[in-house]
Design an enzyme around this catalytic site. Structure first.
Site, mmCIF file in Angstrom:
data_model
loop_
_atom_site.group_PDB
_atom_site.id
_atom_site.type_symbol
_atom_site.label_atom_id
_atom_site.label_comp_id
_atom_site.label_asym_id
_atom_site.label_seq_id
_atom_site.Cartn_x
_atom_site.Cartn_y
_atom_site.Cartn_z
ATOM 1 N N GLU A 80 0.878 -1.248 -0.059
ATOM 2 C CA GLU A 80 -0.061 0.048 -0.048
ATOM 3 C C GLU A 80 0.919 1.322 -0.005
ATOM 4 O OE1 GLU A 80 -2.288 -3.109 2.670
ATOM 5 O OE2 GLU A 80 -0.237 -2.542 2.004
ATOM 6 N N CYS A 142 -2.597 -3.903 6.874
ATOM 7 C CA CYS A 142 -2.270 -4.303 8.078
ATOM 8 C C CYS A 142 -2.721 -3.356 9.349
ATOM 9 C CB CYS A 142 -0.527 -4.672 8.441
ATOM 10 S SG CYS A 142 0.447 -3.315 8.140
#
Length: 420
Positions: A80, A142
């Protein structure tokens, strides 16, 4: 125009399929297969959907190595974050094309008119009005947005005893805290740090959930790029996740105005900054190299240690694909300037200064001409951005400890040796 999750996912997945083999996880043989997360930034415009940048990766730099990075080594190459950094490089490339060839039109950026520019909103470039930005992630980010999925994957999902939250850098380094990766997964809505594995070297790099939450107030722009491009329209409209990776309670808590970010609804400042939460949408398409890939009997999955970055280019050559190990280009010696990714701090600063010099806005080129990276980041022109970040940390993301130590270097100076 409604943008569907399946369409966004396919735009990124198909672009990844076109990358060279070196950028993809390996089948090691003997039943050993690799997996890796994938993320991409997609533009929706009158031209349809276009992938502007994508990345794979799942590691970050230990905190005790930050001072050695010197703008060359990436701090965080989770997919990301690397995708967002790669997108920032795409924006600078577009700015350079517009600056050096004024008759050339970009499908995504334009020069701002003089009546749009003010003392506090000074950037010469902006996103075109018909363009919206979307993100695809093959795994739940995450941190807080993935905690329910983490709990469900445990053999014993009983909550661990939570420690007293850490409040200083030394506390984080000296023992467990609620910032620790996936540890103490019963503690929800908090800032967490990478990595998730308890046996990995500690970092102060915040989770992807936390960094995406921050981006809803600061935009997708990195600090240097925000000196040249207005943040006003550079916010994500949507985040697409595979259905199996979408936990509505977790994503609602992590990202929405009704969750832990509820105190940010009034974050609006001069310079184009505001709190603009994105929509979560899902897809039924899955990434062929995800950790959910089909395995034959006897096969096992292993996390890939290779990251890849691809950036859209007008020339569209394979040179736009980078393969990285340890935060710098595969095959290069550590701290070799030629090993710096195009998305590294050093590369972005050098290109941003080149553009600022061409467009001849003295206060921008002056800020970017500072002696050290630290001085650039401390520029008065970035004051509004700093205040927005401070407000987010105070109102919503308490426990966010700033990761510092890689800022006392210059663009073209000699590499400082560090034996720590």
């Amino acid at each position: 125009m409604e943008v569907l999750g399946d369409d966004i996912a396919l735009t990124v997945l198909q672009k990844f399929d076109s990358l060279p083999t070196k950028a993809k996880p390996l089948n090691r043989g003997n039943g050993m297969k690799e997996w890796v997360p994938l993320s991409g930034i997609v533009a929706s415009s009158k031209h349809g959907l276009t992938c502007l940048a994508l990345a794979t990766g799942m590691k970050c730099l230990p905190q005790n190595k930050i001072s050695q990075a010197q703008g060359i080594v990436l701090h965080d190459w989770h997919a990301e974050i690397l995708a967002i950094r790669s997108f920032n490089r795409f924006l600078l490339d577009e700015c350079l094309n517009l600056a050096t060839a004024p008759d050339t039109e970009s499908s995504y950026l334009r020069f701002r008119n003089q009546d749009e520019i003010s003392e506090s909103h000074f950037q010469p470039f902006t996103l075109k009005a018909d363009v919206s930005l979307h993100m695809y992630c093959s795994e739940a980010p995450c941190g807080d947005a993935s905690m329910e999925l983490t709990m469900a994957a445990q053999e014993d999902d009983r909550p661990w005893q939570a420690p007293v939250p850490a409040t200083t850098k030394n506390e984080v380094e000296s023992g467990p805290s609620t910032l620790q990766g996936r540890s103490y997964f019963s503690a929800l809505g908090i800032v967490r740090r990478k990595p998730s594995r308890p046996d990995a070297p500690p970092t102060l790099s915040k989770s992807c959930s936390d960094k995406l939450s921050m981006a809803q107030a600061t935009s997708l722009l990195s600090s240097l790029v925000s000196l040249l491009v207005s943040p006003t329209s550079l916010y994500l409209k949507s985040l697409t996740l595979p259905s199996s990776q979408h936990s509505p309670p977790a994503c609602g808590r992590a990202f929405s105005a009704s969750g832990r970010l509820s105190g940010l609804s009034d974050v609006t400042r001069d310079g184009g900054y505001a709190f603009r939460p994105f929509e979560i949408i899902t897809t039924n398409h899955d990434f062929k190299f995800s950790r959910r890939q089909t395995l034959e009997e006897g096969e096992k999955l292993f996390a890939s240690n290779v990251a890849a970055s691809w950036i859209s280019s007008r020339t569209s050559s394979t040179a736009q694909t980078e393969v990285l190990i340890g935060g710098f280009l595969q095959g290069r010696k550590k701290l070799d300037i030629l090993g710096a990714s195009r998305a590294s701090r050093r590369s972005l600063w050098k290109l941003a200064l080149q553009i600022a010099t061409i467009v001849a806005v003295p206060k921008i080129s002056g800020a970017l001409s500072s002696s050290t990276y630290r001085e650039v980041k401390a520029s008065d022109l970035l004051g509004t951005r700093r205040r927005v970040k401070e407000e987010v940390r105070r109102k919503a993301l308490q426990g966010w400890i700033v990761n510092v130590g890689d800022d006392e270097w210059i663009i073209d100076g000699a590499i400082r040796k560090n034996t720590q």
